[in-house]
Design an enzyme around this catalytic site. Structure first.
Site, PDB file in Angstrom:
ATOM      1  N   MET A   1       0.856  -1.172   0.000  1.00 31.27           N
ATOM      2  CA  MET A   1       0.000   0.000   0.000  1.00 31.27           C
ATOM      3  C   MET A   1       0.896   1.227   0.000  1.00 31.27           C
ATOM      4  O   MET A   1       1.726   1.385   0.868  1.00 31.27           O
ATOM      5  CB  MET A   1      -0.925  -0.043   1.200  1.00 31.27           C
TER       6      MET A   1
ATOM      7  N   ASP B   1       1.445  -6.833   7.105  1.00 31.76           N
ATOM      8  CA  ASP B   1       1.435  -6.254   5.768  1.00 31.76           C
ATOM      9  C   ASP B   1       2.875  -6.266   5.267  1.00 31.76           C
ATOM     10  O   ASP B   1       3.667  -5.381   5.575  1.00 31.76           O
ATOM     11  CB  ASP B   1       0.882  -4.831   5.835  1.00 31.76           C
ATOM     12  N   LEU B   2       3.199  -7.282   4.481  1.00 32.10           N
ATOM     13  CA  LEU B   2       4.582  -7.559   4.108  1.00 32.10           C
ATOM     14  C   LEU B   2       4.854  -7.016   2.704  1.00 32.10           C
ATOM     15  O   LEU B   2       4.385  -7.561   1.713  1.00 32.10           O
ATOM     16  CB  LEU B   2       4.857  -9.061   4.181  1.00 32.10           C
ATOM     17  N   GLU B   3       5.612  -5.923   2.633  1.00 31.41           N
ATOM     18  CA  GLU B   3       5.867  -5.239   1.371  1.00 31.41           C
ATOM     19  C   GLU B   3       7.350  -4.907   1.219  1.00 31.41           C
ATOM     20  O   GLU B   3       8.162  -5.202   2.080  1.00 31.41           O
ATOM     21  CB  GLU B   3       5.025  -3.962   1.297  1.00 31.41           C
ATOM     22  N   GLU B   4       7.660  -4.263   0.073  1.00 29.21           N
ATOM     23  CA  GLU B   4       9.041  -3.883  -0.195  1.00 29.21           C
ATOM     24  C   GLU B   4       9.544  -2.887   0.860  1.00 29.21           C
ATOM     25  O   GLU B   4       8.761  -2.107   1.380  1.00 29.21           O
ATOM     26  CB  GLU B   4       9.142  -3.234  -1.581  1.00 29.21           C
TER      27      GLU B   4
END
Length: 401
Positions: free
Chosen positions: A1, A151-154
């Site tokens: 997100m 929430d696993l993101e870059e």
């Protein structure tokens, strides 16, 4: 997100600060857990930035009972202690605790989301599974949580060791907090998710970790409306089966959608009609989660086009939140349709033309009906809603029917 999730507008907003002072001098009191469907439907809310709305106002207007508060990060200066947005230590927090107290006082509850697109994640700095789990346990204990979202993101998403810490910690939290609702959220692609997403699924299987759901975010990746998101969800369903060894029904029940309402950071447009398309798919296939980013954005833009605080599409306040209420199994209050801001021209006539269809191609002089107005196309178009200016203003408003 993405970027709209990072804008720090009105940090520690005055309304929430006043709430914190008057209602809380420590952790919010414990509350009975809601049924899991509410945690599965909880939309994201930034309680300290992006001009947060009063959550009780949202609850009263929609019937919503749960929010997904974002985000818990490592301190901006480094370390393994949990903070809000990298700046406010959980250990000394009163502001967010005050928000939680208001929500619970109105009969609701919260899940807390860790990670997100910006900042440094605890999985990157804590070094081990045990240390990462201990940091998150502080958050669960502080706020008496019954649900948590990873929430696993870059760039953490691409860090094998960090993802191992996050997933291992989540498994530890499940064991140490019986009944804890755990969701795992990751980027979405047309193929469901990318290579790093499939590696994440493989890592979860290798350690025997099964959350309540794995959710993808099908936006900011070349998506075009609800149909493209449904296609991505169906592809992800296949990945859940092939990588985790689940049958079709089990995969659907552990699959989630995490959308973005309105204009995405990549200028994709998601209208309420698109949410309806995905909602129909989700409920028709028994998906385990339906959420979106964010309640802060769930209002029409007035005096600003800041993508962090409004949707940039025609809507009433909280129209997208009502999808979460419906997914949880409740019935939201009725509101009137959003009013277009496009000026009405004289003339018109009865709405005998067919209703505009987002999926159809229209060419010059094609006529449609939409929002009780008659519209004529100036040239070729597809997916551009009459009554919105779009990039070129393809539709001429012939007046109300």
């Amino acid at each position: 997100m993405r970027k709209s999730r990072l804008a720090a507008i009105g940090l520690a907003a005055a309304a929430f600060a006043a709430t914190a002072v008057s209602l809380v001098l420590g952790a919010p009191s414990a509350t009975a857990a809601l049924s899991s469907n509410w945690y599965a439907a909880a939309p994201y809310l930034m309680p300290q930035s992006n001009n947060p709305p009063d959550p009780v106002t949202v609850m009263n207007a929609t019937g919503l009972k749960a929010f997904q508060l974002a985000f818990i990060l490592a301190p901006n200066g480094g370390g393994c202690s949990p903070t809000w947005d990298g700046t406010s230590a959980v250990s000394s927090d009163t502001a967010v605790a005050g928000v939680i107290s208001r929500i619970r006082g109105a009969g609701g509850d919260v899940s807390v989301s860790v990670g997100g697109y910006g900042g440094t994640k605890l999985g990157q700095t804590c070094g081990t599974v045990a240390a990462t789990a201990a940091a998150y346990q502080q958050v669960i204990t502080k706020y008496s949580l019954k649900a948590i979202d990873l929430d696993l993101e870059e760039p953490e998403y691409e860090n094998t060791a960090a993802i191992a810490n996050e997933l291992g910690a989540a498994k530890t939290l499940q064991a140490n907090n019986p009944g804890l609702f755990v969701s795992v959220t990751m980027p979405g692609t047309a193929a469901g998710t990318g290579w790093f997403g499939t590696q994440l699924l493989d890592q979860a299987k290798s350690i025997g970790f099964t959350p309540n759901n794995f959710s993808i975010m099908p936006f900011d990746g070349g998506f075009n409306g609800g149909s493209s998101q449904v296609s991505a969800l169906e592809a992800f369903h296949g990945l859940l089966m092939s990588h985790l060894g689940w049958d079709s029904a089990t995969a659907y029940s552990h699959e989630g959608f995490s959308g973005m309402n309105g204009k995405s950071d990549a200028a994709e447009m998601f209208y309420t009609a698109d949410f309806q398309t995905v909602y129909d798919y989700a409920t028709g296939h028994g998906l385990g989660r339906f959420t979106f980013w964010s309640v802060n954005r769930d209002r029409a833009c007035v005096g600003t086009t800041d993508n962090g605080v409004c949707s940039n599409v025609p809507q009433n306040d909280w129209d997208f939140t009502k999808f979460s209420v419906r997914f949880a199994g409740a019935t939201p209050p009725q509101t009137t349709p959003p009013v277009t801001t496009t000026p009405t021209t004289p003339g018109g006539g009865s709405c005998t033309a067919a209703e505009w269809d987002r999926t159809k191609v229209y060419v010059k002089d094609n006529v449609v009906s939409h929002n009780s107005h008659k519209w004529t196309a100036k040239w070729w178009t597809q997916g551009e809603e009459p009554g919105t200016t779009g990039e070129w203003g393809v539709w001429v408003d012939n007046g109300a029917c």
